[in-house]
Design a protein around this motif. Structure first.
Motif, PDB file in Angstrom:
ATOM      1  N   ILE A  20     -11.570   6.558 -39.419  1.00 52.94           N
ATOM      2  CA  ILE A  20     -11.830   6.273 -38.004  1.00 52.94           C
ATOM      3  C   ILE A  20     -12.096   7.565 -37.247  1.00 52.94           C
ATOM      4  O   ILE A  20     -11.504   8.601 -37.528  1.00 52.94           O
ATOM      5  CB  ILE A  20     -10.724   5.455 -37.297  1.00 52.94           C
ATOM      6  CG1 ILE A  20      -9.347   6.105 -37.467  1.00 52.94           C
ATOM      7  CG2 ILE A  20     -10.719   3.996 -37.731  1.00 52.94           C
ATOM      8  CD1 ILE A  20      -8.294   5.522 -36.544  1.00 52.94           C
ATOM      9  N   ASP A  21     -13.012   7.423 -36.323  1.00 55.14           N
ATOM     10  CA  ASP A  21     -13.441   8.527 -35.459  1.00 55.14           C
ATOM     11  C   ASP A  21     -13.331   7.960 -34.048  1.00 55.14           C
ATOM     12  O   ASP A  21     -14.328   7.648 -33.418  1.00 55.14           O
ATOM     13  CB  ASP A  21     -14.895   8.850 -35.860  1.00 55.14           C
ATOM     14  CG  ASP A  21     -15.550   9.892 -34.990  1.00 55.14           C
ATOM     15  OD1 ASP A  21     -14.835  10.645 -34.318  1.00 55.14           O
ATOM     16  OD2 ASP A  21     -16.803   9.955 -35.012  1.00 55.14           O
ATOM     17  N   PRO A  22     -12.079   7.763 -33.576  1.00 55.12           N
ATOM     18  CA  PRO A  22     -11.919   7.072 -32.287  1.00 55.12           C
ATOM     19  C   PRO A  22     -12.340   7.975 -31.137  1.00 55.12           C
ATOM     20  O   PRO A  22     -12.557   9.171 -31.336  1.00 55.12           O
ATOM     21  CB  PRO A  22     -10.404   6.814 -32.235  1.00 55.12           C
ATOM     22  CG  PRO A  22      -9.797   7.851 -33.097  1.00 55.12           C
ATOM     23  CD  PRO A  22     -10.807   8.214 -34.148  1.00 55.12           C
ATOM     24  N   SER A  31     -22.909   8.304 -23.085  1.00 56.58           N
ATOM     25  CA  SER A  31     -23.778   7.200 -22.647  1.00 56.58           C
ATOM     26  C   SER A  31     -23.385   5.863 -23.278  1.00 56.58           C
ATOM     27  O   SER A  31     -23.613   4.820 -22.685  1.00 56.58           O
ATOM     28  CB  SER A  31     -25.254   7.511 -22.910  1.00 56.58           C
ATOM     29  OG  SER A  31     -25.415   8.375 -23.975  1.00 56.58           O
ATOM     30  N   HIS A  32     -22.766   5.877 -24.468  1.00 61.65           N
ATOM     31  CA  HIS A  32     -22.456   4.587 -25.077  1.00 61.65           C
ATOM     32  C   HIS A  32     -20.999   4.165 -24.953  1.00 61.65           C
ATOM     33  O   HIS A  32     -20.648   3.040 -25.267  1.00 61.65           O
ATOM     34  CB  HIS A  32     -22.863   4.600 -26.555  1.00 61.65           C
ATOM     35  CG  HIS A  32     -24.332   4.766 -26.733  1.00 61.65           C
ATOM     36  ND1 HIS A  32     -24.901   5.989 -26.987  1.00 61.65           N
ATOM     37  CD2 HIS A  32     -25.344   3.883 -26.629  1.00 61.65           C
ATOM     38  CE1 HIS A  32     -26.211   5.845 -27.067  1.00 61.65           C
ATOM     39  NE2 HIS A  32     -26.502   4.577 -26.842  1.00 61.65           N
ATOM     40  N   TYR A  33     -20.132   5.070 -24.531  1.00 63.48           N
ATOM     41  CA  TYR A  33     -18.729   4.679 -24.313  1.00 63.48           C
ATOM     42  C   TYR A  33     -18.034   5.732 -23.460  1.00 63.48           C
ATOM     43  O   TYR A  33     -18.463   6.882 -23.412  1.00 63.48           O
ATOM     44  CB  TYR A  33     -17.991   4.482 -25.643  1.00 63.48           C
ATOM     45  CG  TYR A  33     -17.850   5.750 -26.465  1.00 63.48           C
ATOM     46  CD1 TYR A  33     -16.673   6.494 -26.463  1.00 63.48           C
ATOM     47  CD2 TYR A  33     -18.891   6.223 -27.249  1.00 63.48           C
ATOM     48  CE1 TYR A  33     -16.539   7.652 -27.209  1.00 63.48           C
ATOM     49  CE2 TYR A  33     -18.771   7.381 -28.006  1.00 63.48           C
ATOM     50  CZ  TYR A  33     -17.592   8.086 -27.973  1.00 63.48           C
ATOM     51  OH  TYR A  33     -17.468   9.235 -28.704  1.00 63.48           O
ATOM     52  N   PRO A  48      -1.180   0.108 -31.568  1.00 63.68           N
ATOM     53  CA  PRO A  48      -1.234  -1.191 -32.262  1.00 63.68           C
ATOM     54  C   PRO A  48      -2.390  -1.268 -33.250  1.00 63.68           C
ATOM     55  O   PRO A  48      -2.310  -1.968 -34.265  1.00 63.68           O
ATOM     56  CB  PRO A  48      -1.416  -2.202 -31.122  1.00 63.68           C
ATOM     57  CG  PRO A  48      -1.937  -1.409 -29.966  1.00 63.68           C
ATOM     58  CD  PRO A  48      -1.438  -0.017 -30.127  1.00 63.68           C
ATOM     59  N   ARG A  49      -3.481  -0.530 -32.986  1.00 56.72           N
ATOM     60  CA  ARG A  49      -4.620  -0.552 -33.920  1.00 56.72           C
ATOM     61  C   ARG A  49      -4.235   0.142 -35.221  1.00 56.72           C
ATOM     62  O   ARG A  49      -4.554  -0.326 -36.311  1.00 56.72           O
ATOM     63  CB  ARG A  49      -5.849   0.093 -33.283  1.00 56.72           C
ATOM     64  CG  ARG A  49      -6.432  -0.788 -32.179  1.00 56.72           C
ATOM     65  CD  ARG A  49      -7.482  -0.092 -31.339  1.00 56.72           C
ATOM     66  NE  ARG A  49      -8.096  -1.026 -30.408  1.00 56.72           N
ATOM     67  CZ  ARG A  49      -7.564  -1.418 -29.262  1.00 56.72           C
ATOM     68  NH1 ARG A  49      -6.379  -0.949 -28.882  1.00 56.72           N
ATOM     69  NH2 ARG A  49      -8.184  -2.285 -28.481  1.00 56.72           N
ATOM     70  N   LEU A  50      -3.524   1.252 -35.090  1.00 58.50           N
ATOM     71  CA  LEU A  50      -3.092   1.960 -36.305  1.00 58.50           C
ATOM     72  C   LEU A  50      -2.114   1.100 -37.110  1.00 58.50           C
ATOM     73  O   LEU A  50      -2.143   1.092 -38.344  1.00 58.50           O
ATOM     74  CB  LEU A  50      -2.445   3.301 -35.936  1.00 58.50           C
ATOM     75  CG  LEU A  50      -3.438   4.363 -35.456  1.00 58.50           C
ATOM     76  CD1 LEU A  50      -2.707   5.542 -34.808  1.00 58.50           C
ATOM     77  CD2 LEU A  50      -4.308   4.863 -36.612  1.00 58.50           C
ATOM     78  N   GLU A 304     -22.425  -2.397 -27.475  1.00 53.38           N
ATOM     79  CA  GLU A 304     -23.716  -3.019 -27.807  1.00 53.38           C
ATOM     80  C   GLU A 304     -24.449  -2.256 -28.905  1.00 53.38           C
ATOM     81  O   GLU A 304     -25.335  -2.781 -29.567  1.00 53.38           O
ATOM     82  CB  GLU A 304     -24.608  -3.031 -26.555  1.00 53.38           C
ATOM     83  CG  GLU A 304     -24.425  -4.254 -25.706  1.00 53.38           C
ATOM     84  CD  GLU A 304     -24.690  -5.537 -26.475  1.00 53.38           C
ATOM     85  OE1 GLU A 304     -25.855  -5.779 -26.831  1.00 53.38           O
ATOM     86  OE2 GLU A 304     -23.733  -6.299 -26.729  1.00 53.38           O
ATOM     87  N   HIS A 305     -24.089  -0.960 -29.069  1.00 47.58           N
ATOM     88  CA  HIS A 305     -24.792  -0.164 -30.079  1.00 47.58           C
ATOM     89  C   HIS A 305     -24.534  -0.676 -31.499  1.00 47.58           C
ATOM     90  O   HIS A 305     -25.184  -0.246 -32.427  1.00 47.58           O
ATOM     91  CB  HIS A 305     -24.510   1.328 -29.951  1.00 47.58           C
ATOM     92  CG  HIS A 305     -23.093   1.692 -29.684  1.00 47.58           C
ATOM     93  ND1 HIS A 305     -22.486   1.468 -28.481  1.00 47.58           N
ATOM     94  CD2 HIS A 305     -22.158   2.257 -30.481  1.00 47.58           C
ATOM     95  CE1 HIS A 305     -21.234   1.886 -28.544  1.00 47.58           C
ATOM     96  NE2 HIS A 305     -21.013   2.365 -29.750  1.00 47.58           N
ATOM     97  N   ALA A 306     -23.564  -1.596 -31.649  1.00 45.86           N
ATOM     98  CA  ALA A 306     -23.437  -2.270 -32.946  1.00 45.86           C
ATOM     99  C   ALA A 306     -24.802  -2.897 -33.276  1.00 45.86           C
ATOM    100  O   ALA A 306     -25.271  -2.854 -34.413  1.00 45.86           O
ATOM    101  CB  ALA A 306     -22.366  -3.347 -32.872  1.00 45.86           C
TER     102      ALA A 306
HETATM  103  C1  LIG Z   1     -16.698   8.878 -31.622  1.00 41.71           C
HETATM  104  S1  LIG Z   1     -17.501   7.373 -31.669  1.00 41.71           S
HETATM  105  C2  LIG Z   1     -17.672   7.056 -33.383  1.00 41.71           C
HETATM  106  C3  LIG Z   1     -18.889   7.722 -33.971  1.00 41.71           C
HETATM  107  C4  LIG Z   1     -19.153   7.423 -35.405  1.00 41.71           C
HETATM  108  N1  LIG Z   1     -18.199   8.043 -36.273  1.00 41.71           N
HETATM  109  C5  LIG Z   1     -20.543   7.842 -35.813  1.00 41.71           C
HETATM  110  O1  LIG Z   1     -20.705   8.573 -36.776  1.00 41.71           O
HETATM  111  O2  LIG Z   1     -21.486   7.416 -35.149  1.00 41.71           O
HETATM  112  C6  LIG Z   1     -16.273   6.246 -31.165  1.00 41.71           C
HETATM  113  C7  LIG Z   1     -16.726   4.804 -31.104  1.00 41.71           C
HETATM  114  O3  LIG Z   1     -15.603   3.968 -30.881  1.00 41.71           O
HETATM  115  C8  LIG Z   1     -16.021   2.883 -30.088  1.00 41.71           C
HETATM  116  N2  LIG Z   1     -14.829   2.256 -29.495  1.00 41.71           N
HETATM  117  C9  LIG Z   1     -14.096   2.666 -28.462  1.00 41.71           C
HETATM  118  N3  LIG Z   1     -13.058   1.826 -28.270  1.00 41.71           N
HETATM  119  C10 LIG Z   1     -13.158   0.877 -29.211  1.00 41.71           C
HETATM  120  C11 LIG Z   1     -12.403  -0.255 -29.538  1.00 41.71           C
HETATM  121  N4  LIG Z   1     -11.329  -0.581 -28.831  1.00 41.71           N
HETATM  122  N5  LIG Z   1     -12.789  -1.016 -30.586  1.00 41.71           N
HETATM  123  C12 LIG Z   1     -13.875  -0.696 -31.308  1.00 41.71           C
HETATM  124  N6  LIG Z   1     -14.639   0.379 -31.058  1.00 41.71           N
HETATM  125  C13 LIG Z   1     -14.294   1.143 -30.018  1.00 41.71           C
HETATM  126  C14 LIG Z   1     -16.959   3.484 -29.082  1.00 41.71           C
HETATM  127  O4  LIG Z   1     -17.824   2.489 -28.551  1.00 41.71           O
HETATM  128  C15 LIG Z   1     -17.682   4.497 -29.971  1.00 41.71           C
HETATM  129  O5  LIG Z   1     -18.843   3.919 -30.501  1.00 41.71           O
END
Ligand SMILES: C[S@@+](CC[C@H](N)C(=O)[O-])C[C@H]1O[C@@H](n2cnc3c(N)ncnc32)[C@H](O)[C@@H]1O
Length: 467
Positions: A20-22, A31-33, A48-50, A304-306
């Protein structure tokens, strides 16, 4: 959170590697979050996610979490609590930038932290990394040894032992002793054996301090990873940006990771066919690399970037794109993925069973609730009879949603003598002495009939709860 919860009934204990890269909580608005939570809210978001991620990990699995100095040390303490301090593996330092940022007010930060924990440190072992050509090139064969190339290694060691401190006469006649405070690595007898076996090198002229010949054929098939990962090996932030430009050049994702970084983590932590999970998927680097490395994968993304970034990226991977690590993996394309959106949750906001929930989903949920093991559709077919499955000595049935064909409310969901007769394999299970657990909306059977059928009745929704 909902996505992670909905995976539990199917994948608890099955994920070999979580990356994970939170959001790092840098205070930025990308721009995306957004990446700007009050510190305790960030911890509350992650905790709770962990915990759920830990439940999804396999006993021999590992989790890798990238962060920077904003939250990494706090996350370490939190992870110690969740995963157990004794399961901490390392804090890898990734060199994410190489040029100093001269407008930095204090120091120019050029590394990220990657916290690595095993679900169970005694059961998890990383794979070795492939030896590079550069490493192999250090092995030569100046004496044409038929055993192949070798590299000279020290004969002296610092842990002093008087028994292995002896003078050696080298072929030129010179007498050498270990350096002061050192001794030789092997006894005199062993040394003589090694000389006889041409495993000691005295230099071309026979006048050097003796060295041990370490053969390339004797070294392990790979190398153990260090904990400092340089950009020259695993890429840097700018490289990652270049990589994702390929998939969406108009709306470039701000904070991607380089594919080579994921390749290294997945090489260390997984084998072909293993399941990989990333629940902060971003632009989809983890799943793109997992796909190219023939791993199975699940990615979760809230934005939405999903759709706008990850899906096009995976489509191009399938078509055989040649960016990122494709070249080093000889990636030619192929494979498939499924895109899922969250359906209705099992429980509504008041904790009641959601009436829209489908039979198969409730069956999976009940199975997991009861057995704490993942629910596997046999032959990939969704359950289509009231028999959910057998776990150890217990058989689980569910009467719900008119599974026996009668869709009228209540009908077919109530356990009656007629329904009892229709339950698949019931008589056999009773004869085998199994315990029968029956979930349904109501039970019209008396205690005696239940006892005769070795049956415990559980009423939905009351006995189905996430509490
Ligand atoms: C640092 S980016 C990850 C980048 C990714 N490792 C990559 O290589 O593109 C963090 C991502 O977590 C997403 N995010 C933030 N909160 C989230 C949540 N509660 N559940 C799922 N995704 C979440 C954000 O929308 C963002 O796209």
């Amino acid at each position: 959170m909902d996505a992670l919860k909905s995976l539990l009934p199917f994948y608890a204990g099955s994920v070999k590697c979580i990356f994970i890269d939170p959001p790092y909580n840098t205070g930025s608005a990308f721009s995306h979050y957004d990446d700007n939570l009050e510190h305790s809210l960030w911890l509350n978001m992650m905790y709770p996610r962990l915990e759920l991620l830990r439940e999804l990990l396999a006993e021999d699995g590992s989790i890798w979490i990238t962060l920077d100095d904003n939250e990494s040390h706090y996350c370490k303490i939190m992870c110690d609590e969740i995963f157990g301090r004794n399961n901490f593996i390392n804090n890898v330092i990734w060199e994410k930038k190489y040029a100093p940022q001269n407008d930095a007010k204090w120091l120019s930060d050029n590394h990220d932290h990657i916290l690595c924990y095993a679900k169970n440190k005694e059961k998890w072992r990383p794979n070795l990394l492939l030896r590079s050509d550069e490493m192999n090139a250090r092995y030569k064969n100046p004496d044409n040894d038929p055993r192949g190339s070798w590299k000279a290694g020290d004969l002296s060691v610092k842990t002093y032992n008087a028994n292995t401190d002896y003078p050696i006469t080298v072929p030129s006649g010179r007498i050498v002793n270990p350096p002061t405070g050192y001794c030789w690595r092997v006894s005199k007898e062993k040394f003589d054996e090694m000389v006889a076996d041409n495993r000691i090198w005295f230099g071309k002229d026979g006048n050097n301090v003796p060295a041990i010949k370490r053969f390339l054929s004797d070294v392990k098939d790979g190398v153990t990873s260090l904990t400092i990962w340089k950009y020259t090996e695993v890429g840097h932030n700018q490289q990652a940006k270049q990589e994702v430009k390929l998939f969406n050049s108009e709306d470039v994702f701000d904070t991607p990771k380089p594919e080579a970084l994921l390749q290294k983590i997945l090489t260390l932590a997984t084998n072909q066919g293993d399941l990989v999970l990333d629940s902060f998927l971003g632009s989809g680097t983890t799943v793109a690399v997992a796909h190219k490395m023939n791993r199975r994968y699940i990615g979760i993304e809230i934005g939405e970037h999903a759709k706008t970034h990850v899906v096009p990226r995976l489509r191009q991977v399938i078509d055989g794109e040649q960016g990122g690590v494709s070249g080093s993996l000889n990636w030619q394309g192929g494979g498939a993925f499924r895109f899922c959106e969250l359906g209705v949750s099992v429980f509504d906001e008041y904790g009641s069973l959601n009436p829209e929930i489908k039979f198969a989903d409730l069956a999976a949920y009940i199975w997991f609730l009861q057995t704490k093991t993942p629910f596997v559709f046999s032959d990939g077919i969704k359950p289509h009879t009231p028999l959910i499955g057998v776990h150890e000595n217990t058989v689980y049935y569910l009467l719900y949603n008119g599974i026996l064909g009668d869709k009228k409310p209540q009908n077919g969901n109530v356990l009656t003598r007629k329904i009892l007769a229709e339950l698949p394999d019931l008589a056999d299970f009773v004869a085998q002495g199994k315990t029968i657990v029956m979930y349904g909306e109501a039970c019209r059977l008396g205690d005696e009939a239940l006892r005769q059928n070795r049956m415990v009745f559980k009423q939905i929704p009351y006995h189905v709860t996430d509490k």
